[in-house]
Design a protein around this motif. Structure first.
Motif, PDB file in Angstrom:
ATOM      1  N   GLU A   4      28.561  60.890   5.118  1.00 18.44           N
ATOM      2  CA  GLU A   4      28.003  60.690   7.089  1.00 18.44           C
ATOM      3  C   GLU A   4      28.702  61.977   7.982  1.00 18.44           C
ATOM      4  O   GLU A   4      29.881  62.863   7.183  1.00 18.44           O
ATOM      5  CB  GLU A   4      28.870  59.604   6.722  1.00 18.44           C
ATOM      6  CG  GLU A   4      29.236  59.582   8.427  1.00 18.44           C
ATOM      7  CD  GLU A   4      28.026  58.878  10.179  1.00 18.44           C
ATOM      8  OE1 GLU A   4      27.609  60.130  10.675  1.00 18.44           O
ATOM      9  OE2 GLU A   4      27.341  58.328   9.824  1.00 18.44           O
ATOM     10  N   ASP A   5      28.380  62.702   8.686  1.00 21.12           N
ATOM     11  CA  ASP A   5      28.475  64.199   9.254  1.00 21.12           C
ATOM     12  C   ASP A   5      29.500  63.950   9.915  1.00 21.12           C
ATOM     13  O   ASP A   5      30.294  64.405  10.888  1.00 21.12           O
ATOM     14  CB  ASP A   5      27.369  64.766   9.169  1.00 21.12           C
ATOM     15  CG  ASP A   5      26.567  63.937  10.831  1.00 21.12           C
ATOM     16  OD1 ASP A   5      25.912  62.874  10.631  1.00 21.12           O
ATOM     17  OD2 ASP A   5      26.073  64.512  11.753  1.00 21.12           O
ATOM     18  N   ASP A   6      29.442  62.354  10.832  1.00 21.36           N
ATOM     19  CA  ASP A   6      30.565  61.927  11.385  1.00 21.36           C
ATOM     20  C   ASP A   6      31.795  62.425  11.000  1.00 21.36           C
ATOM     21  O   ASP A   6      32.297  61.018  10.586  1.00 21.36           O
ATOM     22  CB  ASP A   6      29.854  60.921  12.918  1.00 21.36           C
ATOM     23  CG  ASP A   6      31.179  60.898  13.614  1.00 21.36           C
ATOM     24  OD1 ASP A   6      31.179  61.950  14.622  1.00 21.36           O
ATOM     25  OD2 ASP A   6      31.694  59.846  14.059  1.00 21.36           O
ATOM     26  N   PRO A   7      32.218  62.887  11.832  1.00 23.20           N
ATOM     27  CA  PRO A   7      34.287  62.887  10.869  1.00 23.20           C
ATOM     28  C   PRO A   7      34.336  61.113  11.181  1.00 23.20           C
ATOM     29  O   PRO A   7      34.818  60.683   9.986  1.00 23.20           O
ATOM     30  CB  PRO A   7      34.880  63.108  10.909  1.00 23.20           C
ATOM     31  CG  PRO A   7      34.480  64.878  11.716  1.00 23.20           C
ATOM     32  CD  PRO A   7      32.568  63.920  12.621  1.00 23.20           C
ATOM     33  N   THR A   8      34.631  60.591  12.409  1.00 23.95           N
ATOM     34  CA  THR A   8      35.149  59.650  12.499  1.00 23.95           C
ATOM     35  C   THR A   8      34.151  58.185  12.278  1.00 23.95           C
ATOM     36  O   THR A   8      34.872  57.374  11.159  1.00 23.95           O
ATOM     37  CB  THR A   8      35.374  59.454  14.366  1.00 23.95           C
ATOM     38  OG1 THR A   8      36.249  60.424  14.914  1.00 23.95           O
ATOM     39  CG2 THR A   8      35.539  58.238  15.238  1.00 23.95           C
ATOM     40  N   SER A   9      32.861  58.846  12.240  1.00 23.90           N
ATOM     41  CA  SER A   9      32.467  57.550  11.388  1.00 23.90           C
ATOM     42  C   SER A   9      32.958  57.109   9.825  1.00 23.90           C
ATOM     43  O   SER A   9      32.293  56.123   9.487  1.00 23.90           O
ATOM     44  CB  SER A   9      31.127  57.731  12.259  1.00 23.90           C
ATOM     45  OG  SER A   9      30.351  57.947  13.277  1.00 23.90           O
ATOM     46  N   ARG A  10      32.940  58.543   9.645  1.00 22.89           N
ATOM     47  CA  ARG A  10      32.747  58.777   8.285  1.00 22.89           C
ATOM     48  C   ARG A  10      34.071  57.521   7.480  1.00 22.89           C
ATOM     49  O   ARG A  10      34.305  57.100   6.565  1.00 22.89           O
ATOM     50  CB  ARG A  10      32.957  60.457   7.180  1.00 22.89           C
ATOM     51  CG  ARG A  10      32.569  60.218   5.818  1.00 22.89           C
ATOM     52  CD  ARG A  10      32.254  61.613   5.675  1.00 22.89           C
ATOM     53  NE  ARG A  10      33.652  62.211   6.394  1.00 22.89           N
ATOM     54  CZ  ARG A  10      33.345  63.585   7.109  1.00 22.89           C
ATOM     55  NH1 ARG A  10      32.313  63.888   7.462  1.00 22.89           N
ATOM     56  NH2 ARG A  10      34.648  64.475   7.209  1.00 22.89           N
ATOM     57  N   MET A  11      34.926  57.928   8.076  1.00 25.43           N
ATOM     58  CA  MET A  11      36.543  57.935   8.337  1.00 25.43           C
ATOM     59  C   MET A  11      36.546  56.281   7.870  1.00 25.43           C
ATOM     60  O   MET A  11      37.024  55.286   7.133  1.00 25.43           O
ATOM     61  CB  MET A  11      36.911  58.319   8.872  1.00 25.43           C
ATOM     62  CG  MET A  11      39.025  57.708   8.589  1.00 25.43           C
ATOM     63  SD  MET A  11      39.809  57.825  10.081  1.00 25.43           S
ATOM     64  CE  MET A  11      39.230  57.633  11.555  1.00 25.43           C
ATOM     65  N   ARG A  53      20.711  60.927   9.927  1.00 29.60           N
ATOM     66  CA  ARG A  53      20.487  62.477  10.220  1.00 29.60           C
ATOM     67  C   ARG A  53      21.947  63.399  10.571  1.00 29.60           C
ATOM     68  O   ARG A  53      22.430  62.879  11.396  1.00 29.60           O
ATOM     69  CB  ARG A  53      20.078  62.380  12.288  1.00 29.60           C
ATOM     70  CG  ARG A  53      18.477  61.561  12.597  1.00 29.60           C
ATOM     71  CD  ARG A  53      18.920  61.838  14.088  1.00 29.60           C
ATOM     72  NE  ARG A  53      17.170  61.360  14.265  1.00 29.60           N
ATOM     73  CZ  ARG A  53      16.202  61.626  15.804  1.00 29.60           C
ATOM     74  NH1 ARG A  53      17.763  62.593  17.049  1.00 29.60           N
ATOM     75  NH2 ARG A  53      15.710  61.355  15.578  1.00 29.60           N
ATOM     76  N   MET A  54      21.882  64.134   9.807  1.00 26.53           N
ATOM     77  CA  MET A  54      22.440  65.078   9.481  1.00 26.53           C
ATOM     78  C   MET A  54      22.342  66.436   8.976  1.00 26.53           C
ATOM     79  O   MET A  54      20.861  66.809   8.946  1.00 26.53           O
ATOM     80  CB  MET A  54      23.255  64.723   7.985  1.00 26.53           C
ATOM     81  CG  MET A  54      24.081  63.852   7.783  1.00 26.53           C
ATOM     82  SD  MET A  54      24.541  63.032   6.261  1.00 26.53           S
ATOM     83  CE  MET A  54      23.255  62.265   5.332  1.00 26.53           C
ATOM     84  N   PRO A  55      23.155  67.987   9.804  1.00 20.63           N
ATOM     85  CA  PRO A  55      22.650  69.369   9.345  1.00 20.63           C
ATOM     86  C   PRO A  55      22.189  69.164   8.193  1.00 20.63           C
ATOM     87  O   PRO A  55      22.512  68.813   7.113  1.00 20.63           O
ATOM     88  CB  PRO A  55      23.848  69.719   9.807  1.00 20.63           C
ATOM     89  CG  PRO A  55      24.887  68.927  10.192  1.00 20.63           C
ATOM     90  CD  PRO A  55      23.914  67.540   9.940  1.00 20.63           C
ATOM     91  N   ARG A  56      21.596  70.358   7.759  1.00 24.17           N
ATOM     92  CA  ARG A  56      21.012  70.936   7.135  1.00 24.17           C
ATOM     93  C   ARG A  56      21.066  70.662   5.465  1.00 24.17           C
ATOM     94  O   ARG A  56      19.473  70.532   5.225  1.00 24.17           O
ATOM     95  CB  ARG A  56      23.160  71.308   5.687  1.00 24.17           C
ATOM     96  CG  ARG A  56      23.097  72.796   6.602  1.00 24.17           C
ATOM     97  CD  ARG A  56      24.576  72.816   5.259  1.00 24.17           C
ATOM     98  NE  ARG A  56      25.323  71.652   4.312  1.00 24.17           N
ATOM     99  CZ  ARG A  56      25.789  72.872   3.770  1.00 24.17           C
ATOM    100  NH1 ARG A  56      26.394  73.890   3.383  1.00 24.17           N
ATOM    101  NH2 ARG A  56      27.359  71.550   2.580  1.00 24.17           N
ATOM    102  N   MET A  57      20.512  68.977   4.881  1.00 23.81           N
ATOM    103  CA  MET A  57      19.620  67.706   4.486  1.00 23.81           C
ATOM    104  C   MET A  57      19.836  66.304   5.278  1.00 23.81           C
ATOM    105  O   MET A  57      20.780  66.413   5.341  1.00 23.81           O
ATOM    106  CB  MET A  57      19.940  67.684   3.125  1.00 23.81           C
ATOM    107  CG  MET A  57      19.247  67.155   2.318  1.00 23.81           C
ATOM    108  SD  MET A  57      19.219  67.369   0.254  1.00 23.81           S
ATOM    109  CE  MET A  57      19.187  68.524   0.182  1.00 23.81           C
ATOM    110  N   ASP A  58      18.268  66.148   5.947  1.00 22.80           N
ATOM    111  CA  ASP A  58      18.811  64.734   6.698  1.00 22.80           C
ATOM    112  C   ASP A  58      19.026  63.573   5.118  1.00 22.80           C
ATOM    113  O   ASP A  58      18.763  63.867   3.789  1.00 22.80           O
ATOM    114  CB  ASP A  58      17.843  64.666   7.276  1.00 22.80           C
ATOM    115  CG  ASP A  58      17.160  64.508   6.293  1.00 22.80           C
ATOM    116  OD1 ASP A  58      16.008  63.691   5.702  1.00 22.80           O
ATOM    117  OD2 ASP A  58      15.140  63.947   7.238  1.00 22.80           O
ATOM    118  N   GLY A  59      19.356  62.676   5.525  1.00 29.05           N
ATOM    119  CA  GLY A  59      19.045  61.591   4.716  1.00 29.05           C
ATOM    120  C   GLY A  59      17.860  61.621   3.558  1.00 29.05           C
ATOM    121  O   GLY A  59      17.460  61.002   2.860  1.00 29.05           O
TER     122      GLY A  59
END
Length: 131
Positions: A4-11, A53-59
């Protein structure tokens, strides 16, 4: 493995899954996750939860890569936009769930139990065939 690219969502996702009893590692994007899987080996993981949806490579690109690396490792795709999750109509045998965010932890737990069972059973079959 949570990607997960969003830090809050990942945590939040990692903590919630840990409370449910899962051992969780997390990566900030699919490229970092690829490195983890290559280093530790796919057998170190029983399930992957990946954001679309993530930068560099999507899911979906990650799922395609994972199928070539280890098709026995089950995964789930999370997205904020349901139509995004359905845009790829190719079969992905290890992609067992496509879920819209946010979703509840009981729903994630039920899905993860099925993914872990998929991974374990496919690895047993692979071992039996290779033996």
């Amino acid at each position: 493995l949570v990607i997960e690219d969003d830090p809050t969502s990942r945590m939040m996702l990692a903590r919630g899954l840990q409370r449910l009893g899962y051992a969780v590692e997390s990566s900030r994007d699919a490229i970092e996750a690829q490195a983890r899987i290559r280093t530790a080996g796919a057998a170190s993981y029983e399930a992957v939860v990946v954001d679309l949806r993530m930068p560099r490579m999507d899911g979906l690109e990650f799922v395609t890569w994972l199928e070539g690396f280890d098709a026995n490792l089950g995964c789930m795709l999370l997205t904020a936009q349901q139509e995004d999750a359905m845009r790829d109509h190719r079969p992905h045998p290890a992609l067992l769930f496509r879920m819209q965010k946010p979703t509840s932890f009981p729903v994630l737990d039920e899905a993860l139990q099925q993914i872990v069972e998929f991974t374990r059973s496919h690895r047993v079959e692979k071992t039996a065939v290779g033996a």
